[in-house]
Scaffold this motif. Structure first.
Motif, PDB file in Angstrom:
ATOM      1  N   UNK A   1      -1.221   3.315  -4.970  1.00 25.69           N
ATOM      2  CA  UNK A   1      -1.321   4.723  -5.338  1.00 25.69           C
ATOM      3  C   UNK A   1       0.026   5.228  -5.826  1.00 25.69           C
ATOM      4  N   UNK A   2       1.082   4.842  -5.130  1.00 26.28           N
ATOM      5  CA  UNK A   2       2.425   5.288  -5.520  1.00 26.28           C
ATOM      6  C   UNK A   2       2.743   4.857  -6.947  1.00 26.28           C
ATOM      7  N   UNK A   3       2.521   3.581  -7.237  1.00 30.75           N
ATOM      8  CA  UNK A   3       2.870   3.050  -8.561  1.00 30.75           C
ATOM      9  C   UNK A   3       1.966   3.608  -9.654  1.00 30.75           C
ATOM     10  N   UNK A   4       0.652   3.537  -9.438  1.00 27.34           N
ATOM     11  CA  UNK A   4      -0.277   4.019 -10.465  1.00 27.34           C
ATOM     12  C   UNK A   4      -0.142   5.528 -10.674  1.00 27.34           C
ATOM     13  N   UNK A  53       7.787  12.072  -5.442  1.00 27.73           N
ATOM     14  CA  UNK A  53       6.400  11.898  -5.031  1.00 27.73           C
ATOM     15  C   UNK A  53       6.091  10.421  -4.816  1.00 27.73           C
ATOM     16  N   UNK A  54       6.577   9.573  -5.707  1.00 23.40           N
ATOM     17  CA  UNK A  54       6.427   8.127  -5.537  1.00 23.40           C
ATOM     18  C   UNK A  54       7.000   7.688  -4.193  1.00 23.40           C
ATOM     19  N   UNK A  55       8.200   8.140  -3.893  1.00 23.28           N
ATOM     20  CA  UNK A  55       8.840   7.760  -2.637  1.00 23.28           C
ATOM     21  C   UNK A  55       8.093   8.317  -1.429  1.00 23.28           C
ATOM     22  N   UNK A  56       7.496   9.480  -1.554  1.00 21.01           N
ATOM     23  CA  UNK A  56       6.697  10.031  -0.452  1.00 21.01           C
ATOM     24  C   UNK A  56       5.472   9.159  -0.179  1.00 21.01           C
ATOM     25  N   UNK A  57       4.837   8.659  -1.235  1.00 23.10           N
ATOM     26  CA  UNK A  57       3.706   7.737  -1.050  1.00 23.10           C
ATOM     27  C   UNK A  57       4.166   6.448  -0.380  1.00 23.10           C
ATOM     28  N   UNK A  58       5.338   5.954  -0.752  1.00 26.95           N
ATOM     29  CA  UNK A  58       5.875   4.740  -0.134  1.00 26.95           C
ATOM     30  C   UNK A  58       6.142   4.986   1.349  1.00 26.95           C
ATOM     31  N   UNK A  59       6.729   6.132   1.694  1.00 26.10           N
ATOM     32  CA  UNK A  59       6.958   6.465   3.110  1.00 26.10           C
ATOM     33  C   UNK A  59       5.649   6.566   3.867  1.00 26.10           C
ATOM     34  N   UNK A  60       4.637   7.133   3.227  1.00 27.94           N
ATOM     35  CA  UNK A  60       3.323   7.235   3.868  1.00 27.94           C
ATOM     36  C   UNK A  60       2.756   5.848   4.150  1.00 27.94           C
ATOM     37  N   UNK A  61       2.884   4.941   3.189  1.00 25.03           N
ATOM     38  CA  UNK A  61       2.416   3.571   3.378  1.00 25.03           C
ATOM     39  C   UNK A  61       3.140   2.884   4.524  1.00 25.03           C
ATOM     40  N   UNK A  62       4.450   3.073   4.598  1.00 22.28           N
ATOM     41  CA  UNK A  62       5.218   2.487   5.692  1.00 22.28           C
ATOM     42  C   UNK A  62       4.779   3.054   7.037  1.00 22.28           C
ATOM     43  N   UNK A  63       4.527   4.344   7.090  1.00 25.98           N
ATOM     44  CA  UNK A  63       4.082   4.969   8.344  1.00 25.98           C
ATOM     45  C   UNK A  63       2.712   4.441   8.763  1.00 25.98           C
ATOM     46  N   UNK A  64       1.803   4.270   7.804  1.00 21.43           N
ATOM     47  CA  UNK A  64       0.483   3.727   8.125  1.00 21.43           C
ATOM     48  C   UNK A  64       0.596   2.293   8.639  1.00 21.43           C
ATOM     49  N   UNK A 109      -5.038   0.743   4.865  1.00 18.32           N
ATOM     50  CA  UNK A 109      -4.598   1.954   4.168  1.00 18.32           C
ATOM     51  C   UNK A 109      -3.125   1.845   3.781  1.00 18.32           C
ATOM     52  N   UNK A 110      -2.315   1.282   4.680  1.00 26.18           N
ATOM     53  CA  UNK A 110      -0.894   1.108   4.394  1.00 26.18           C
ATOM     54  C   UNK A 110      -0.637   0.129   3.260  1.00 26.18           C
ATOM     55  N   UNK A 111      -1.500  -0.862   3.126  1.00 28.83           N
ATOM     56  CA  UNK A 111      -1.354  -1.826   2.039  1.00 28.83           C
ATOM     57  C   UNK A 111      -1.815  -1.262   0.696  1.00 28.83           C
ATOM     58  N   UNK A 112      -2.750  -0.330   0.722  1.00 34.66           N
ATOM     59  CA  UNK A 112      -3.238   0.275  -0.526  1.00 34.66           C
ATOM     60  C   UNK A 112      -2.316   1.376  -1.055  1.00 34.66           C
ATOM     61  N   UNK A 113      -1.592   2.015  -0.164  1.00 33.74           N
ATOM     62  CA  UNK A 113      -0.791   3.174  -0.545  1.00 33.74           C
ATOM     63  C   UNK A 113       0.268   2.870  -1.610  1.00 33.74           C
ATOM     64  N   UNK A 120      -4.459  12.237  -7.860  1.00 34.53           N
ATOM     65  CA  UNK A 120      -4.143  11.017  -7.121  1.00 34.53           C
ATOM     66  C   UNK A 120      -5.457  10.328  -6.759  1.00 34.53           C
ATOM     67  N   UNK A 121      -5.550   9.047  -7.041  1.00 39.50           N
ATOM     68  CA  UNK A 121      -6.806   8.322  -6.852  1.00 39.50           C
ATOM     69  C   UNK A 121      -7.172   8.106  -5.391  1.00 39.50           C
ATOM     70  N   UNK A 122      -6.190   7.901  -4.538  1.00 38.43           N
ATOM     71  CA  UNK A 122      -6.483   7.490  -3.169  1.00 38.43           C
ATOM     72  C   UNK A 122      -6.383   8.592  -2.119  1.00 38.43           C
ATOM     73  N   UNK A 123      -6.272   9.839  -2.533  1.00 36.14           N
ATOM     74  CA  UNK A 123      -6.143  10.891  -1.516  1.00 36.14           C
ATOM     75  C   UNK A 123      -7.381  10.980  -0.634  1.00 36.14           C
ATOM     76  N   UNK A 124      -8.554  10.998  -1.222  1.00 33.27           N
ATOM     77  CA  UNK A 124      -9.768  11.080  -0.414  1.00 33.27           C
ATOM     78  C   UNK A 124      -9.981   9.820   0.421  1.00 33.27           C
TER      79      UNK A 124
END
Length: 121
Positions: free
Chosen positions: A76-79, A29-40, A69-73, A97-101
């Motif tokens: 979210x991954x770490x926290x 899940x952490x890695x999925x958030x990181x991939x999402x950040x990279x995509x953003x 959004x990409x910089x904040x993601x 997850x804090x940043x989903x909304x």
């Protein structure tokens, strides 16, 4: 034999070791958030770099929203990883997850900005 300290101590110093499958799922899940950040981030750069016939003001605003959004993601991954791992170790309910909304709203705003940019070019 001494046991090596694990990082972060605030996570690994509480509770007991959970089933490895749950920790590994948390890591995925952490890695999925990181991939999402990279995509953003990539989307923000590409939108501004390619232009794509979108009104420059709307394109720039949409790019900034994607980059923010990409910089904040990663936060979210770490926290999220830390909170979930602590909950697993303590046997408590998993946190939200804090940043989903906020991320969903950011993507919605980008969509509206791109739509307006296409209509008003």
């Amino acid at each position: 034999m001494t046991q090596r300290a694990r990082f972060p101590a605030s996570v690994f110093s509480v509770g007991s070791e959970p089933d490895a499958r749950f920790s590994l799922a948390n890591e995925r899940t952490f890695l999925a958030w990181i991939r999402t950040g990279l995509a953003l981030l990539a989307g923000g750069v590409a939108l501004e770099a390619l232009g794509l016939g979108i009104h420059p003001g709307y394109r720039f605003a949409a790019s900034l929203v994607l980059l923010a959004a990409g910089l904040l993601t990663p936060f979210q991954a770490w926290l999220g990883w830390k909170a979930t791992e602590r909950a697993l170790r303590k046997g408590t309910p998993l946190p939200n997850a804090l940043l989903t909304l906020p991320l969903a709203v950011a993507v919605l705003i980008v969509g509206v900005l791109v739509l307006l940019g296409v209509v008003q070019r």
